[in-house]
Design an enzyme around this catalytic site. Structure first.
Site, PDB file in Angstrom:
ATOM      1  CB  CYS A   1      -0.995  -0.011   1.158  1.00 21.64           C
ATOM      2  SG  CYS A   1      -0.269   0.067   2.812  1.00 21.64           S
TER       3      CYS A   1
ATOM      4  CB  CYS B   1      -3.907   1.949   6.960  1.00 26.16           C
ATOM      5  SG  CYS B   1      -3.678   3.470   7.928  1.00 26.16           S
ATOM      6  NE  ARG B   2      -4.566   1.671   1.648  1.00 32.67           N
ATOM      7  CZ  ARG B   2      -4.331   2.359   0.548  1.00 32.67           C
ATOM      8  NH1 ARG B   2      -5.190   2.272  -0.460  1.00 32.67           N
ATOM      9  NH2 ARG B   2      -3.271   3.130   0.449  1.00 32.67           N
ATOM     10  CB  SER B   3       0.057  -3.462   2.953  1.00 26.03           C
ATOM     11  OG  SER B   3       0.933  -2.551   3.557  1.00 26.03           O
TER      12      SER B   3
HETATM   13  P1  4NP Z   1      -1.878   2.936   3.965  1.00 26.80           P
HETATM   14  O1  4NP Z   1      -2.498   4.355   4.458  1.00 26.80           O
HETATM   15  O2  4NP Z   1      -1.290   3.181   2.590  1.00 26.80           O
HETATM   16  O3  4NP Z   1      -3.055   2.047   3.939  1.00 26.80           O
HETATM   17  O4  4NP Z   1      -0.844   2.560   4.991  1.00 26.80           O
HETATM   18  C1  4NP Z   1      -1.772   5.539   4.458  1.00 26.80           C
HETATM   19  C2  4NP Z   1      -0.907   5.814   5.479  1.00 26.80           C
HETATM   20  C3  4NP Z   1      -0.217   7.016   5.493  1.00 26.80           C
HETATM   21  C4  4NP Z   1      -0.410   7.930   4.484  1.00 26.80           C
HETATM   22  C5  4NP Z   1      -1.274   7.647   3.440  1.00 26.80           C
HETATM   23  C6  4NP Z   1      -1.957   6.455   3.428  1.00 26.80           C
HETATM   24  N1  4NP Z   1       0.281   9.174   4.517  1.00 26.80           N
HETATM   25  O5  4NP Z   1       0.018  10.008   3.630  1.00 26.80           O
HETATM   26  O6  4NP Z   1       1.107   9.396   5.404  1.00 26.80           O
END
Ligand code: 4NP
Length: 158
Positions: free
Chosen positions: A7, A12-14
């Site tokens: 991700c 969060c997602r991965s």
């Molecule tokens: P993830 O979510 O890709 O599911 O881990 C995010 C975590 C952090 C950020 C964006 C998405 N960020 O912009 O910091």
């Protein structure tokens, strides 16, 4: 067999996909035959635990993500893993752009394994708690489909 979930931030997602898929592999008796990891396209959260909201949502479904630490995608991932599974179209475009010519891994959207060939796991980072529940629902369905795909490939190769 080696599976990498990808991700943007790897908080969060991965990590949620990694924790869910590990549990489903255990249930299927395949845990010892599959290596599982996750990573992020971006560098911002390297070394951090999963987001507290992701951990809380996961705990409510019996998944403990607390020992995971974020890392960034690296070149070796393309030859080490058999599946590199992106949570959204931007993640997949980033993977495709870096794919080396000697990589014969499966690169694709994770939700294809839930029967949604073009659907993304929405980024919950800037939203409310509902987003994390939706992420879990989608990931749960895709993870079960992925277990069956991995089982089929293991049987073909056995
Ligand atoms: P993830 O979510 O890709 O599911 O881990 C995010 C975590 C952090 C950020 C964006 C998405 N960020 O912009 O910091």
């Amino acid at each position: 067999m080696r599976v990498l979930f990808v991700c943007l931030g790897n908080i969060c997602r991965s990590p949620t996909a990694e924790g869910m898929f590990r549990q489903h592999l255990e249930e299927a008796g395949l845990a010892g035959r599959v290596d599982v990891d996750s990573c992020g396209i971006g560098p911002w959260h390297v070394g951090k635990s999963p987001d507290a909201r992701a951990q809380a949502a996961a705990i409510s479904r019996g998944l403990d993500l607390s020992t995971q630490r974020a890392r960034q995608l690296c070149d070796a991932d393309f030859t080490r893993f058999d599946y590199l599974l992106a949570m959204d179209h931007d993640n997949l475009a980033a993977l495709d752009a870096r794919r080396p010519s000697d990589c014969d891994a499966h690169l694709g959207l994770f939700l294809a394994f839930a029967g949604f060939p073009d659907r993304a796991v929405p980024d919950p980072y800037f939203g409310g708690d509902d987003g994390f529940e939706e992420v879990l629902d989608l990931i749960e369905a895709a993870s079960r489909g992925l277990v069956e795909d991995v089982r089929r490939r293991l049987e073909e190769g056995a």
